[in-house]
Design a protein around this motif. Structure first.
Motif, PDB file in Angstrom:
ATOM      1  N   THR A  49     -12.630   3.621 -74.844  1.00 53.60           N
ATOM      2  CA  THR A  49     -13.258   4.719 -75.577  1.00 53.60           C
ATOM      3  C   THR A  49     -14.768   4.717 -75.332  1.00 53.60           C
ATOM      4  OG1 THR A  49     -13.754   3.460 -77.596  1.00 53.60           O
ATOM      5  CG2 THR A  49     -11.535   4.422 -77.412  1.00 53.60           C
ATOM      6  N   PRO A  50     -15.427   5.856 -75.523  1.00 50.07           N
ATOM      7  CA  PRO A  50     -16.888   5.898 -75.391  1.00 50.07           C
ATOM      8  C   PRO A  50     -17.583   4.931 -76.344  1.00 50.07           C
ATOM      9  CG  PRO A  50     -15.988   8.117 -75.438  1.00 50.07           C
ATOM     10  CD  PRO A  50     -14.860   7.199 -75.785  1.00 50.07           C
ATOM     11  N   GLU A  51     -17.039   4.785 -77.549  1.00 48.59           N
ATOM     12  CA  GLU A  51     -17.648   3.884 -78.526  1.00 48.59           C
ATOM     13  C   GLU A  51     -17.583   2.432 -78.063  1.00 48.59           C
ATOM     14  OE1 GLU A  51     -16.963   7.692 -80.215  1.00 48.59           O
ATOM     15  OE2 GLU A  51     -15.506   6.348 -79.265  1.00 48.59           O
ATOM     16  N   GLN A  52     -16.480   2.054 -77.453  1.00 46.64           N
ATOM     17  CA  GLN A  52     -16.366   0.691 -76.918  1.00 46.64           C
ATOM     18  C   GLN A  52     -17.347   0.480 -75.775  1.00 46.64           C
ATOM     19  OE1 GLN A  52     -12.183   0.727 -75.977  1.00 46.64           O
ATOM     20  NE2 GLN A  52     -11.597  -0.308 -77.873  1.00 46.64           N
ATOM     21  N   ALA A  53     -17.526   1.498 -74.938  1.00 47.89           N
ATOM     22  CA  ALA A  53     -18.491   1.405 -73.840  1.00 47.89           C
ATOM     23  C   ALA A  53     -19.902   1.229 -74.384  1.00 47.89           C
ATOM     24  CB  ALA A  53     -18.402   2.661 -72.968  1.00 47.89           C
TER      25      ALA A  53
ATOM     26  N   LYS B  86     -26.346   9.603 -79.133  1.00 47.20           N
ATOM     27  CA  LYS B  86     -26.087   8.168 -79.238  1.00 47.20           C
ATOM     28  C   LYS B  86     -25.574   7.565 -77.930  1.00 47.20           C
ATOM     29  CE  LYS B  86     -21.289   8.349 -80.963  1.00 47.20           C
ATOM     30  NZ  LYS B  86     -20.389   8.041 -82.106  1.00 47.20           N
ATOM     31  N   PHE B  87     -24.990   8.422 -77.046  1.00 48.95           N
ATOM     32  CA  PHE B  87     -24.451   7.916 -75.789  1.00 48.95           C
ATOM     33  C   PHE B  87     -25.481   7.886 -74.652  1.00 48.95           C
ATOM     34  CE2 PHE B  87     -20.400   9.621 -77.720  1.00 48.95           C
ATOM     35  CZ  PHE B  87     -19.848   8.369 -77.972  1.00 48.95           C
ATOM     36  N   GLU B  88     -26.696   8.313 -74.930  1.00 50.20           N
ATOM     37  CA  GLU B  88     -27.715   8.363 -73.870  1.00 50.20           C
ATOM     38  C   GLU B  88     -27.964   7.014 -73.193  1.00 50.20           C
ATOM     39  OE1 GLU B  88     -31.177  10.189 -75.518  1.00 50.20           O
ATOM     40  OE2 GLU B  88     -30.316  12.226 -75.439  1.00 50.20           O
TER      41      GLU B  88
ATOM     42  N   ILE C 298     -17.899  12.342 -71.618  1.00 52.14           N
ATOM     43  CA  ILE C 298     -18.941  11.822 -72.514  1.00 52.14           C
ATOM     44  C   ILE C 298     -20.231  12.617 -72.319  1.00 52.14           C
ATOM     45  CG2 ILE C 298     -20.346   9.820 -73.129  1.00 52.14           C
ATOM     46  CD1 ILE C 298     -18.093   8.041 -72.091  1.00 52.14           C
ATOM     47  N   GLU C 299     -20.592  12.821 -71.056  1.00 48.50           N
ATOM     48  CA  GLU C 299     -21.858  13.494 -70.746  1.00 48.50           C
ATOM     49  C   GLU C 299     -21.855  14.942 -71.207  1.00 48.50           C
ATOM     50  OE1 GLU C 299     -25.032  13.352 -67.081  1.00 48.50           O
ATOM     51  OE2 GLU C 299     -22.896  13.189 -66.619  1.00 48.50           O
ATOM     52  N   ASN C 300     -20.690  15.573 -71.234  1.00 51.87           N
ATOM     53  CA  ASN C 300     -20.608  16.991 -71.578  1.00 51.87           C
ATOM     54  C   ASN C 300     -20.005  17.238 -72.960  1.00 51.87           C
ATOM     55  OD1 ASN C 300     -21.533  18.616 -69.093  1.00 51.87           O
ATOM     56  ND2 ASN C 300     -20.212  17.008 -68.229  1.00 51.87           N
ATOM     57  N   ASP C 301     -20.128  16.210 -73.822  1.00 51.75           N
ATOM     58  CA  ASP C 301     -19.762  16.351 -75.235  1.00 51.75           C
ATOM     59  C   ASP C 301     -18.307  16.797 -75.409  1.00 51.75           C
ATOM     60  OD1 ASP C 301     -20.484  15.919 -77.838  1.00 51.75           O
ATOM     61  OD2 ASP C 301     -21.242  17.944 -78.176  1.00 51.75           O
ATOM     62  N   ALA C 302     -17.438  16.206 -74.608  1.00 52.33           N
ATOM     63  CA  ALA C 302     -16.014  16.537 -74.711  1.00 52.33           C
ATOM     64  C   ALA C 302     -15.196  15.270 -74.947  1.00 52.33           C
ATOM     65  CB  ALA C 302     -15.550  17.238 -73.442  1.00 52.33           C
TER      66      ALA C 302
ATOM     67  N   GLU D  61     -25.918  -5.172 -68.023  1.00 53.98           N
ATOM     68  CA  GLU D  61     -26.702  -4.024 -67.555  1.00 53.98           C
ATOM     69  C   GLU D  61     -25.811  -2.926 -66.987  1.00 53.98           C
ATOM     70  OE1 GLU D  61     -29.177  -7.140 -68.453  1.00 53.98           O
ATOM     71  OE2 GLU D  61     -27.709  -7.313 -66.821  1.00 53.98           O
ATOM     72  N   LEU D  62     -24.609  -3.290 -66.557  1.00 55.58           N
ATOM     73  CA  LEU D  62     -23.678  -2.340 -65.953  1.00 55.58           C
ATOM     74  C   LEU D  62     -22.294  -2.563 -66.553  1.00 55.58           C
ATOM     75  CD1 LEU D  62     -24.861  -2.778 -62.261  1.00 55.58           C
ATOM     76  CD2 LEU D  62     -25.122  -0.689 -63.610  1.00 55.58           C
ATOM     77  N   LEU D  63     -21.518  -1.485 -66.653  1.00 58.93           N
ATOM     78  CA  LEU D  63     -20.206  -1.545 -67.279  1.00 58.93           C
ATOM     79  C   LEU D  63     -19.157  -0.961 -66.351  1.00 58.93           C
ATOM     80  CD1 LEU D  63     -18.537  -2.142 -69.865  1.00 58.93           C
ATOM     81  CD2 LEU D  63     -18.980   0.229 -70.535  1.00 58.93           C
ATOM     82  N   ALA D  64     -18.190  -1.785 -65.952  1.00 59.61           N
ATOM     83  CA  ALA D  64     -17.122  -1.324 -65.068  1.00 59.61           C
ATOM     84  C   ALA D  64     -15.974  -0.757 -65.884  1.00 59.61           C
ATOM     85  CB  ALA D  64     -16.630  -2.463 -64.185  1.00 59.61           C
TER      86      ALA D  64
END
Length: 377
Positions: free
Chosen positions: A302-306, A4-6, A334-338, A316-319
């Motif tokens: 949080t990743p969900e908010q991002a 889902k984070f892709e 996030i990228e490494n499922d942690a 298009e971009l998130l600071a």
């Protein structure tokens, strides 16, 4: 990585064809950690390298283009050729792991601290008295002269040249947060009756043109140019969304590669006027109309908010600001499922002090910046 984070890790191509490896941006964050003379410090190098490691685009702290614009203790300088050695080290550190490195070029105007400028004064579009940064009492800012206006515009171009020579991949023009470019746009700060007051967009457009010309003179189109702005002011009269609509429609006609809206909450709504109650970010995205990417920021912890911010389709971009200060491994986790190990609250008892420079850790601990805390303060 959770599938889902892709969307957060999709490449982004800027108008000048520069490729960013993901949608994450290290926000320009005041760290008060440069040397007293504005040169780059060792602690600053380490801090910036850590927080540039995993993002697609990394932006320096606001860096002053003239001494009269110096606005913070430990404020980095891009105002002198003698700054270049440190700037080269900083650019290399930020680019080391694949991020594009951007130097944010800045002038405080009324917000400059007289105790830090060599002349002991601040200058603004019109005379004003105000408190800035860490001041306990107000200071006076005199009206900036015609000659100083031209010198300041030229200084933004010279700062761009230095950023190019230092090896940065681009510059971001700081037209937000009540600093001098925003001040010229604002009816609160700009009450002049000359050409600079009759056309409040004249100063920002001249700065943009000066930066664009510096890029054309000293490098090629691969160099990135961004522009940061604040969409509304609390003051009345002040900048409204209607004024910002006019600003944005001028900016999209310039050869810029992104616009960066400064917000405390990425979903913040318009205060007053004909757009009252509408999300600012949605309006801005509509006005830009695909001409260039919009970079958003504001209370992402949080990743969900991002993911939610990106999936609105309005940026298009998130600071990342305060969150990447709390946990410089946020993107990597996030990228490494942690994601369950992400640090999203300030802990004053952490022995590593969140790997923050001492001055910045002190500011967090003292509550200078609002953020979630483990101690409930």
């Amino acid at each position: 990585m959770d599938k889902k984070f892709e969307p957060l890790f999709e490449n982004v191509t800027l108008p000048n064809k520069a490729e960013l490896r993901n949608k994450f941006v290290l926000a320009p964050l005041t760290h008060t950690s440069s040397n007293d003379d504005g040169t780059i410090s060792d602690v600053e190098i380490n801090y910036m390298e850590q927080r540039s490691t995993d993002v697609g685009l990394a932006i320096t702290a606001a860096s002053y283009v003239t001494d009269l614009g110096k606005s913070f203790p430990g404020h980095p300088s891009v105002s002198r050729d003698s700054d270049l050695d440190g700037l080269k080290r900083l650019a290399a550190a930020m680019k080391k792991n694949g991020a594009k490195a951007i130097a944010q070029i800045h002038h405080g105007g009324a917000q400059a601290l007289p105790r830090l400028t060599s002349s002991g004064e601040a200058a603004a579009p019109s005379p004003i008295t105000l408190k800035s940064f860490d001041e306990s009492e107000e200071h006076y800012a005199r009206q900036i002269t015609q000659d100083e206006i031209e010198e300041t515009i030229t200084a933004f171009g010279e700062a761009t040249r230095r950023a190019i020579e230092a090896g940065f991949d681009g510059v971001e023009i700081h037209g937000a947060n009540h600093y001098i470019i925003q001040q010229f746009v604002s009816p609160h700060y700009n009450r002049r009756d000359d050409e600079w007051g009759e056309d409040r967009l004249k100063f920002p457009m001249r700065v943009v043109d000066e930066v664009v010309n510096a890029v054309k003179t000293h490098t090629d189109d691969s160099f990135i140019i961004g522009y940061r702005f604040s969409p509304e002011e609390a003051e009345n009269p002040g900048i409204t969304m209607e004024i910002t609509e006019d600003l944005v429609k001028h900016l999209v006609e310039k050869p810029l590669d992104y616009l960066h809206v400064s917000l405390m909450d990425v979903h913040a709504k318009t205060r007053v006027g004909k757009y009252q109650g509408e999300e600012r970010i949605k309006l801005l995205h509509e006005w830009i109309d695909g001409r260039m990417p919009l970079l958003g920021i504001g209370s992402i912890f949080t990743p969900e908010q991002a993911l939610e911010a990106v999936e609105t389709g309005n940026i298009e971009l998130l600071a990342l600001g305060r969150e990447i200060l709390l946990d410089h491994n946020f993107v990597n986790k996030i990228e490494n499922d942690a994601t369950d190990t992400i640090i999203s609250k300030f802990d004053p008892y952490r022995e590593d002090k969140h790997d923050l420079p001492p001055n910045l850790w002190d500011a967090f601990n003292d509550g200078f910046y609002p953020l979630p805390r483990t101690d409930g303060k």
